[in-house]
Design an enzyme around this catalytic site. Structure first.
Site, mmCIF file in Angstrom:
data_model
loop_
_atom_site.group_PDB
_atom_site.id
_atom_site.type_symbol
_atom_site.label_atom_id
_atom_site.label_comp_id
_atom_site.label_asym_id
_atom_site.label_seq_id
_atom_site.Cartn_x
_atom_site.Cartn_y
_atom_site.Cartn_z
ATOM 1 C CB SER A 48 -41.249 60.965 -34.152
ATOM 2 O OG SER A 48 -41.052 61.186 -32.765
ATOM 3 C CG ASP A 329 -43.037 69.194 -32.767
ATOM 4 O OD1 ASP A 329 -42.221 68.816 -31.890
ATOM 5 O OD2 ASP A 329 -43.400 68.461 -33.705
ATOM 6 C CG HIS A 332 -40.593 65.753 -32.611
ATOM 7 N ND1 HIS A 332 -41.964 65.973 -32.543
ATOM 8 C CD2 HIS A 332 -40.409 64.417 -32.546
ATOM 9 C CE1 HIS A 332 -42.576 64.797 -32.448
ATOM 10 N NE2 HIS A 332 -41.663 63.842 -32.443
#
Length: 356
Positions: A48, A329, A332
């Protein structure tokens, strides 16, 4: 006993590495001739921290509001409010962000800039069963494109490769009942598999490979929540430093095996730590008053950024200004956070692509 061994290994790593600036992490051959290298394309593998839209919409909140609210203005699969590491590296190289593999058949005109095979949540091993392609499978996708003559060996030789490994293997290991006491031996397995992947992409023709060190996992909001986002979990960070030590040793060995290709470690640990400690970016243009607190967070336990209840009611809150937050979040960075990290890393990339 195993944790004590890990601890002392990491004390050595912290003394030798963490106190240095990020560009000291680069494994440069001192006797190499210096020349300018401007990649024609960017190929990306990992998770991610590098994914620009590969994960299925049904599997990730990255396709839900408020993700993408800063860029491109709507959810687009990035695990942030905006641009991430891949985007900043592509811009630095003078390229457009490579198209996500998921969209390869819809955006063929963007193949020219390379391709992104990274999937959020993935690792070198299977992290969510067969739902997410691990790094080996991502490279299978790429190899097929080479075999189908979509890309050539020359494309890879004249391009850059980004490999991101942000710790999903460890999260899956612990979530599946793995004991912390056995983490050091599992780390060796993770690094060994990463080496297999790096050798493979090098064998395909890659000449410039950039691999990320592990960021300070103990400073992610999911781990600082217990301290009201005031303190990092140093036990986890000690473990992270051991991973990074193993990575340095492995990359040094790989670079000693050949002079035709080089692998560089980009020190996310030091860059994250620097921004968090100073509460600002390298140039002082961005300030993060509470850098360990995420901008977007669930209203209660069990809810994450982007979650809604059965009636569609938002079960999360978003800060007033994402530029004031380092984290987006629970794991990240925001676009501003990545901007700050990349500003810290810029001298490293200057060495890799301009003066190496």
């Amino acid at each position: 006993m195993e944790f004590l061994i890990l601890f002392f290994h990491c004390l050595l790593l912290i003394t030798v590495v963490q106190g240095s600036s990020p560009h000291h992490q680069l494994d440069l051959h001192e006797n190499h001739q210096r020349y300018s290298f401007r990649p024609r394309k960017l190929f990306v593998f990992g998770d991610s921290y590098a994914d620009t839209g590969n994960v299925k919409k049904s599997l990730a909140n990255s396709w839900k509001e408020p993700y993408g609210s800063t860029f491109p203005g709507k959810p687009a699969g990035r695990f942030s409010d905006g641009r991430i590491l891949t985007d900043y590296l592509a811009t630095f190289l003078g390229l457009k962000s490579p198209v996500a593999y998921k969209w390869r058949n819809l955006q063929k005109q963007k193949w020219y800039y390379g391709m992104n095979f990274a999937y959020g949540g993935s690792g070198v091993f299977n992290t969510f069963g067969d739902l997410l392609p691990n790094m080996s499978t991502q490279m299978d996708f790429f190899e097929k494109l080479i075999n189908d003559s979509v890309y050539t060996k020359w494309d890879l030789q004249s391009s850059a490769v980004l490999v991101s490994l942000a710790g999903n293997d460890y999260s899956a290991y612990l979530a599946n009942g793995g004991a912390f006491q056995g983490l050091t031996s599992f780390m060796s397995k993770v690094i060994d598999q990463l080496v297999v992947n790096l050798k493979r992409v090098r064998g395909m023709g890659a000449r410039k490979i950039v691999v990320t060190s592990l960021q300070p996992l103990g400073c992610l909001p999911r781990n600082t929540k217990m301290s009201s986002f005031q303190q990092c979990n140093e036990t986890e960070n000690i473990a992270v430093n051991y991973h990074n030590l193993l990575l340095q040793q492995a990359v040094a060995k790989l670079n000693n095996e050949t002079r035709n290709s080089e692998i560089f470690i980009v020190d996310l640990y030091s860059s994250f730590t620097s921004v968090i400690q100073h509460k600002r970016d390298y140039l002082g243009n961005l300030k993060f008053e509470t850098p360990l607190k995420p901008c977007c967070m669930g209203k209660s336990n069990g809810y994450l950024c982007g979650s809604v209840d059965d009636e569609g009611t938002k079960m999360y809150t978003v800060c007033n200004d994402p530029k004031s937050a380092f984290f987006w979040d629970n794991a990240h960075p925001t676009q501003a956070g990545w901007h700050a990290v990349f500003a810290t890393l810029k001298s490293s990339f200057d060495q890799i692509f301009k003066y190496q």
